[in-house]
Design a protein around this motif. Structure first.
Motif, PDB file in Angstrom:
ATOM      1  N   LEU A  26      59.885  56.244  47.858  1.00 19.89           N
ATOM      2  CA  LEU A  26      59.914  56.974  49.087  1.00 19.89           C
ATOM      3  C   LEU A  26      60.381  58.391  49.403  1.00 19.89           C
ATOM      4  O   LEU A  26      59.975  58.284  50.818  1.00 19.89           O
ATOM      5  CB  LEU A  26      61.086  55.571  50.094  1.00 19.89           C
ATOM      6  N   LEU A  28      63.071  58.988  48.150  1.00 19.65           N
ATOM      7  CA  LEU A  28      64.451  59.639  48.049  1.00 19.65           C
ATOM      8  C   LEU A  28      65.241  59.866  46.690  1.00 19.65           C
ATOM      9  O   LEU A  28      64.483  59.985  45.858  1.00 19.65           O
ATOM     10  CB  LEU A  28      65.085  58.660  48.821  1.00 19.65           C
ATOM     11  N   ARG A  58      62.974  53.746  54.669  1.00 22.71           N
ATOM     12  CA  ARG A  58      62.216  54.970  54.731  1.00 22.71           C
ATOM     13  C   ARG A  58      60.685  54.327  54.898  1.00 22.71           C
ATOM     14  O   ARG A  58      60.739  53.274  53.572  1.00 22.71           O
ATOM     15  CB  ARG A  58      61.580  56.277  53.886  1.00 22.71           C
ATOM     16  N   ARG A  59      59.482  54.391  55.388  1.00 26.16           N
ATOM     17  CA  ARG A  59      58.413  53.959  55.684  1.00 26.16           C
ATOM     18  C   ARG A  59      58.571  52.237  55.698  1.00 26.16           C
ATOM     19  O   ARG A  59      57.899  51.592  54.728  1.00 26.16           O
ATOM     20  CB  ARG A  59      57.772  53.990  54.368  1.00 26.16           C
TER      21      ARG A  59
END
Length: 101
Positions: A26, A28, A58-59
């Motif tokens: 993601l 991160l 996220r996403r």
């Protein structure tokens, strides 16, 4: 529709859970997430806060979800990912954000 079916309350719609993903997939940083976790652990150890529940998504996917510390400083029940919190007096923060926008 019969009388029995009409007497049953309709089931509330269920929100599907977010899928888990590896932080790297993601975008991160696992090292930065570990630093954030360590910072929360230090605050718990010093007694500033009894516990935290942190989720980074996220996403549409969960990259990190962690529960640390205790639910109540007076009790030993550990914090869990589904702990319920009471939120007081949120008018000022919400109005402040609206004004800033």
């Amino acid at each position: 529709m019969n009388a029995q079916a009409a007497a049953k309350p309709a089931a509330a719609p269920q929100t599907p859970p977010l899928p888990d993903a590896k932080p790297q997939s993601l975008g991160l940083s696992p090292a930065q997430l570990a630093r954030m976790s360590d910072a929360f652990k230090r605050e718990i150890d010093t007694g500033t806060i009894p516990g935290v529940t942190v989720m980074v998504a996220r996403r549409g996917q969960i990259g990190w979800f962690e529960a640390l510390g205790r639910q109540d400083p007076a009790q030993s029940a550990p914090m869990s990912r589904d702990s319920i919190f009471r939120i007081y007096s949120m008018t000022k923060p919400i109005v402040s954000i609206a004004i800033m926008q």
